[in-house]
Design an enzyme around this catalytic site. Sequence first.
Site, PDB file in Angstrom:
ATOM      1  CE  LYS A   1      -9.663  96.780  34.627  1.00  0.00           C
ATOM      2  NZ  LYS A   1     -10.525  97.522  35.590  1.00  0.00           N
TER       3      LYS A   1
ATOM      4  CD  GLU B   1      -4.575 102.361  38.614  1.00  0.00           C
ATOM      5  OE1 GLU B   1      -5.021 103.110  37.724  1.00  0.00           O
ATOM      6  OE2 GLU B   1      -4.984 101.217  38.773  1.00  0.00           O
TER       7      GLU B   1
ATOM      8  CG  ASP C   1     -11.750 100.082  38.716  1.00  0.00           C
ATOM      9  OD1 ASP C   1     -11.300 100.492  39.814  1.00  0.00           O
ATOM     10  OD2 ASP C   1     -11.009  99.827  37.744  1.00  0.00           O
TER      11      ASP C   1
ATOM     12  CG  ASP D   1      -9.946 102.951  36.167  1.00  0.00           C
ATOM     13  OD1 ASP D   1      -9.363 102.292  37.036  1.00  0.00           O
ATOM     14  OD2 ASP D   1      -9.410 103.901  35.550  1.00  0.00           O
ATOM     15  CG  ASN D   2      -8.321 100.374  34.580  1.00  0.00           C
ATOM     16  OD1 ASN D   2      -9.132  99.964  35.405  1.00  0.00           O
ATOM     17  ND2 ASN D   2      -7.205 100.998  34.930  1.00  0.00           N
TER      18      ASN D   2
HETATM   19  O1  719 Z   1      -7.452  94.381  36.593  1.00  0.00           O
HETATM   20  C1  719 Z   1      -7.792  95.445  37.097  1.00  0.00           C
HETATM   21  N1  719 Z   1      -8.919  95.575  37.813  1.00  0.00           N
HETATM   22  C2  719 Z   1      -9.748  94.413  38.045  1.00  0.00           C
HETATM   23  C3  719 Z   1     -10.403  94.557  39.384  1.00  0.00           C
HETATM   24  C4  719 Z   1     -10.867  93.483  40.012  1.00  0.00           C
HETATM   25  C5  719 Z   1     -11.518  93.597  41.335  1.00  0.00           C
HETATM   26  O2  719 Z   1     -12.929  93.423  41.141  1.00  0.00           O
HETATM   27  C6  719 Z   1     -13.329  92.119  41.543  1.00  0.00           C
HETATM   28  N2  719 Z   1     -14.149  91.581  40.440  1.00  0.00           N
HETATM   29  C7  719 Z   1     -13.719  91.278  39.199  1.00  0.00           C
HETATM   30  N3  719 Z   1     -14.760  90.859  38.438  1.00  0.00           N
HETATM   31  C8  719 Z   1     -15.862  90.898  39.222  1.00  0.00           C
HETATM   32  C9  719 Z   1     -17.239  90.601  39.024  1.00  0.00           C
HETATM   33  N4  719 Z   1     -17.760  90.158  37.853  1.00  0.00           N
HETATM   34  C10 719 Z   1     -16.968  89.655  36.748  1.00  0.00           C
HETATM   35  C11 719 Z   1     -16.588  88.207  37.045  1.00  0.00           C
HETATM   36  O3  719 Z   1     -17.758  87.461  37.259  1.00  0.00           O
HETATM   37  N5  719 Z   1     -18.095  90.797  40.034  1.00  0.00           N
HETATM   38  C12 719 Z   1     -17.648  91.262  41.227  1.00  0.00           C
HETATM   39  N6  719 Z   1     -16.351  91.559  41.498  1.00  0.00           N
HETATM   40  C13 719 Z   1     -15.473  91.365  40.493  1.00  0.00           C
HETATM   41  C14 719 Z   1     -12.049  91.351  41.817  1.00  0.00           C
HETATM   42  O4  719 Z   1     -12.251  90.394  42.846  1.00  0.00           O
HETATM   43  C15 719 Z   1     -11.107  92.468  42.263  1.00  0.00           C
HETATM   44  O5  719 Z   1     -11.317  92.841  43.597  1.00  0.00           O
HETATM   45  C16 719 Z   1      -6.930  96.638  36.961  1.00  0.00           C
HETATM   46  C17 719 Z   1      -5.606  96.436  36.514  1.00  0.00           C
HETATM   47  C18 719 Z   1      -4.721  97.499  36.378  1.00  0.00           C
HETATM   48  C19 719 Z   1      -3.366  97.254  35.907  1.00  0.00           C
HETATM   49  C20 719 Z   1      -2.770  98.107  34.984  1.00  0.00           C
HETATM   50  C21 719 Z   1      -1.460  97.876  34.515  1.00  0.00           C
HETATM   51  C22 719 Z   1      -0.734  96.788  34.994  1.00  0.00           C
HETATM   52  F1  719 Z   1       0.511  96.564  34.596  1.00  0.00           F
HETATM   53  C23 719 Z   1      -1.338  95.932  35.918  1.00  0.00           C
HETATM   54  C24 719 Z   1      -2.623  96.151  36.377  1.00  0.00           C
HETATM   55  C25 719 Z   1      -5.147  98.812  36.697  1.00  0.00           C
HETATM   56  C26 719 Z   1      -6.461  99.011  37.140  1.00  0.00           C
HETATM   57  O6  719 Z   1      -6.929 100.266  37.466  1.00  0.00           O
HETATM   58  C27 719 Z   1      -7.350  97.941  37.262  1.00  0.00           C
HETATM   59  O7  719 Z   1      -8.650  98.202  37.667  1.00  0.00           O
HETATM   60 MG    MG Z   2      -9.050 100.309  37.587  1.00  0.00          MG
END
Ligand code: 719
Ligand code: MG
Length: 214
Positions: free
Chosen positions: A144, A199, A141, A169-170
Amino acid sequence: TQTTRPQRMLAAVQKSATRGDPRSVVKAIDQFCRQKEWAMNVGDEKGCILDSVVTEVNPATVLELGTYCAYSTVRIASLLPPDAKLITLEFNPHNAAIARQVIAWAGLGDKIQLVEGPSGDWIPKMKEKFGIETFDLVFLDHWKDRYLPDTKLMEECGLLRKGSVLLADNVICPGTPDYLEYIRNSPRYKSQYFRSHLEYTKVEDGLEKSVFLG
Ligand SMILES: O=C(NC/C=C/[C@H]1O[C@@H](n2cnc3c(NCCO)ncnc32)[C@H](O)[C@@H]1O)c1cc(-c2ccc(F)cc2)cc(O)c1O
Ligand SMILES: [Mg+2]
């Protein structure tokens, strides 16, 4: 000074949820997101599908990629058997700090280990640092465009065994096209799409459940 959305979410948990009651924490966040501010938690509708997969797998070891504010972390951990372990990776220090407090409020500190840092760095260290051989369940999650590279990394690091379940997810919104293409065409996985909604909205989204065949 201006608060952040994660800070306002934590405040809602501390105001409305009962300490030590994980499901009340989940409920408080869903209420906040429905009534006050949308946030990117897996949410209550997809959360029910998540619950059914967790219950079916009954995992001893779980990896979550992308903690955010620990909504799904708490939701999953509340269903785990007594000695099960959940490791969740979060590389944004602010989000990690909020997530730790949500996990503490839920009283799940002994089941959940929040590791701060990027998944790409930590996946190769799971065995040496946490004594994990393989994961029974992985919940994807995070960003993406990282689902596919991290899945390949988990394969290479031998963290998946015959029967390990990946739940993503997503896969529709925002979408993970390269991951879906790979996982649905790979002979090493048996995949199933669970249609749902983004969601707290009526927009289509869903979860992809993939069983690693070894
Ligand atoms: O983008 C979404 N999720 C991302 C989550 C990121 C969180 O995870 C952390 N994270 C990211 N990459 C890594 C990583 N590793 C990779 C980098 O090294 N290693 C560790 N932590 C990581 C971030 O710091 C955040 O805390 C999303 C968007 C919509 C959405 C839908 C429709 C819309 F219009 C807008 C938004 C709906 C959803 O359910 C979604 O999950
Ligand atoms: Mg999500």
